[in-house]
Design an enzyme around this catalytic site. Structure first.
Site, PDB file in Angstrom:
ATOM      1  N   GLU A 285       0.822  -1.219   0.000  1.00 48.53           N
ATOM      2  CA  GLU A 285       0.000   0.000   0.000  1.00 48.53           C
ATOM      3  C   GLU A 285       0.849   1.259   0.000  1.00 48.53           C
ATOM      4  O   GLU A 285       0.414   2.304  -0.471  1.00 48.53           O
ATOM      5  CB  GLU A 285      -0.938   0.019   1.224  1.00 48.53           C
ATOM      6  CG  GLU A 285      -2.305  -0.549   0.915  1.00 48.53           C
ATOM      7  CD  GLU A 285      -3.354  -0.304   1.993  1.00 48.53           C
ATOM      8  OE1 GLU A 285      -4.339  -1.053   1.967  1.00 48.53           O
ATOM      9  OE2 GLU A 285      -3.209   0.593   2.840  1.00 48.53           O
ATOM     10  N   HIS A 306       8.780 -26.814  -1.326  1.00 48.16           N
ATOM     11  CA  HIS A 306       8.182 -27.925  -2.065  1.00 48.16           C
ATOM     12  C   HIS A 306       7.067 -27.447  -2.981  1.00 48.16           C
ATOM     13  O   HIS A 306       6.270 -28.233  -3.472  1.00 48.16           O
ATOM     14  CB  HIS A 306       7.661 -28.974  -1.068  1.00 48.16           C
ATOM     15  CG  HIS A 306       8.762 -29.507  -0.198  1.00 48.16           C
ATOM     16  ND1 HIS A 306       9.389 -30.713  -0.421  1.00 48.16           N
ATOM     17  CD2 HIS A 306       9.393 -28.955   0.871  1.00 48.16           C
ATOM     18  CE1 HIS A 306      10.334 -30.892   0.489  1.00 48.16           C
ATOM     19  NE2 HIS A 306      10.364 -29.835   1.276  1.00 48.16           N
ATOM     20  N   LYS A 420     -13.098   1.260  -2.320  1.00 52.30           N
ATOM     21  CA  LYS A 420     -14.125   1.484  -1.288  1.00 52.30           C
ATOM     22  C   LYS A 420     -15.275   2.310  -1.880  1.00 52.30           C
ATOM     23  O   LYS A 420     -16.445   2.008  -1.662  1.00 52.30           O
ATOM     24  CB  LYS A 420     -13.526   2.228  -0.083  1.00 52.30           C
ATOM     25  CG  LYS A 420     -12.611   1.373   0.803  1.00 52.30           C
ATOM     26  CD  LYS A 420     -12.183   2.152   2.055  1.00 52.30           C
ATOM     27  CE  LYS A 420     -11.236   1.358   2.932  1.00 52.30           C
ATOM     28  NZ  LYS A 420     -10.750   2.082   4.110  1.00 52.30           N
TER      29      LYS A 420
END
Ligand code: PA5
Length: 434
Positions: A285, A306, A420
């Site tokens: 951010e 892995h 938002k």
């Protein structure tokens, strides 16, 4: 101090490169401490480490004691910077499975308001059945949809269980000191409140009540965390490459300029998973704007050797690695003997598990360096409450300096605000129709 070793990056950047960027690091650090850079109205986090216990911290301790005595479960509601810090701290010190067997005296800590998943909601309400619980509502703006919905629903649950008056004593709000929906609600309802100072942004808030209250409920002493942060503030103020923050920020920017667009933060502790998520949010951010930014990725070794290990070793050469390690625990675990030796492990009998982990680290480091991956290593030392304060401050400072070197404002998040706003508009929130 956290030791930063850059001896495994020399194939990619040179000493003259490092010396050439020194002035930029110096200027970025000065910009921050002279408080004259972009976003300088969000520098309150620089003043959060305190040597003396403040009134706020005293109230945090008192509230934590009450919560520990009266609650089987403490639910922390928040998203992004309003939740990742405390979760990172608690899981780093106590492990991701700390909640097993917890109850009054040492409550389990659950998280809500960081998703809109109905399944997650059902899971949480099932976990709360028959349990005494308290709520920690964290939102600086008080209007973020995910925690606001969880707040409303959990508050109703609490009121049904304890009645309106009983519920009030179990709700703690951490928010802006003067404005916002949560502040207003808390004052009207009479909930106990703690402050997120106006000049502290979400992702830099872990050393406020945002981090300290949940940590105190988990039994982590806020003043021990502070002691580490105070020491870090003094140690990492050094203006030279003897400062590990300088080495880290300079190196990651040089690697980025050489086309390494991804930083993989790898640790050898499963407890680091949420620290990785906090780090990812902090750097993502803060740096990801204006078409710039290093993509922060995380891995847990040896598990991810892995899976991601193959890609790291032989895939696209567009990443560098930062390996973060803490000292092993004081109580060692020894590998036992088995006379049948069908698993061929007797060559390790009597060896410490930590010794095997150390060889995995050394083997991985050598393999990745041979595979052309620049690796920055960080030895963070003993893992305790003070170390939490140090690690948080170290990365916050590194991030702010690094973003200034990159030429972006570390303290805004216009992209997050876009999402938002769009969501408000799609949901038909009054005032956001267009
Ligand atoms: O770091 C940030 O600023 C964000 O991640 C916010 O913490 C997040 O969006 C939550 O915002 P708020 O605390 O206003 O609910």
């Amino acid at each position: 101090m956290i030791e930063v070793d850059i001896s495994n990056i020399w194939g990619e950047v040179s000493l003259p490169d490092l010396l050439a960027i020194e002035k930029e690091v110096f200027d970025a650090h000065m910009k921050l401490t002279d408080r004259n850079g972009e976003g300088n109205d969000f520098l309150g986090w620089l003043d959060l480490p305190v040597e003396e216990e403040t009134e706020e911290i005293r109230r945090i301790r008192t509230a934590a004691k009450r919560i520990r005595e009266t609650s089987d479960v403490f639910v922390v509601v928040g998203i992004g910077g309003s939740y990742l810090g405390p979760r990172a701290a608690i899981e780093l010190l106590q492990g991701a499975n700390r909640n097993f067997g917890k109850g009054k005296g040492d409550p389990a800590i659950f998280y809500a308001g960081n998703t809109l998943s109905t399944r997650a909601w059902h899971e949480l309400t099932k976990l709360l059945e028959g349990k005494d619980f308290s709520l920690c509502l964290i939102s600086k703006s008080g209007t973020t949809t995910e925690p606001a919905i969880a707040t409303r629903a959990l508050r109703f649950l609490l009121e049904r269980k304890y009645g309106t008056e009983g519920a009030k004593k179990r709700i703690y709000a951490i928010t802006d000191p003067v404005k916002g929906a949560l502040r207003q609600m808390a004052e009207e309802e009479g909930w106990e409140t703690f402050r997120i100072p106006q000049d502290v942004g979400g992702r830099y808030s872990v050393l406020t009540a945002v981090g300290l209250l949940p940590m105190a409920v988990a039994g982590i002493d806020p003043m021990e965390v502070m002691a580490g942060a105070v020491q870090a503030k003094a140690d990492y103020d050094l203006r030279s490459f003897e400062n590990p923050v300088w080495l880290y920020t300079a190196t990651r920017n040089l690697l980025y300029r050489n086309g390494k667009a991804i930083e993989l933060l790898a640790s050898f502790e499963p407890g680091c998973k949420m620290l990785g998520a906090w780090w990812q949010q902090l750097f993502g951010e803060s740096e990801g704007k204006d078409g710039k930014g290093i993509f922060p990725a995380t891995a847990e070794f040896t598990a991810d050797l892995h899976s991601l290990g193959q890609l790291v070793q032989q895939g696209s050469r567009n990443l560098f690695e930062t390996m973060l390690r803490f000292d092993g625990p004081e109580t060692p675990v020894l590998i036992g003997a088995d006379y049948k030796n069908l698993d061929d492990l007797n060559y390790l009998q009597g060896k410490q598990l930590d010794f095997v982990d150390e060889q995995a680290y050394r083997g991985t480091l050598a393999a990745h360096a041979d595979g052309g991956i620049p690796v920055i290593t960080m030895e963070a030392g003993k893992l305790d409450a003070a170390k939490l304060g140090e690690v948080f401050y170290f990365f916050e400072l590194s991030c702010a300096i690094s973003a200034y070197i990159l030429g972006v404002n570390p303290f805004n998040q216009p992209g997050v605000e876009d999402y938002k706003r769009n969501m408000f508009s799609l949901l038909g929130k009054p005032g956001y129709e267009s």
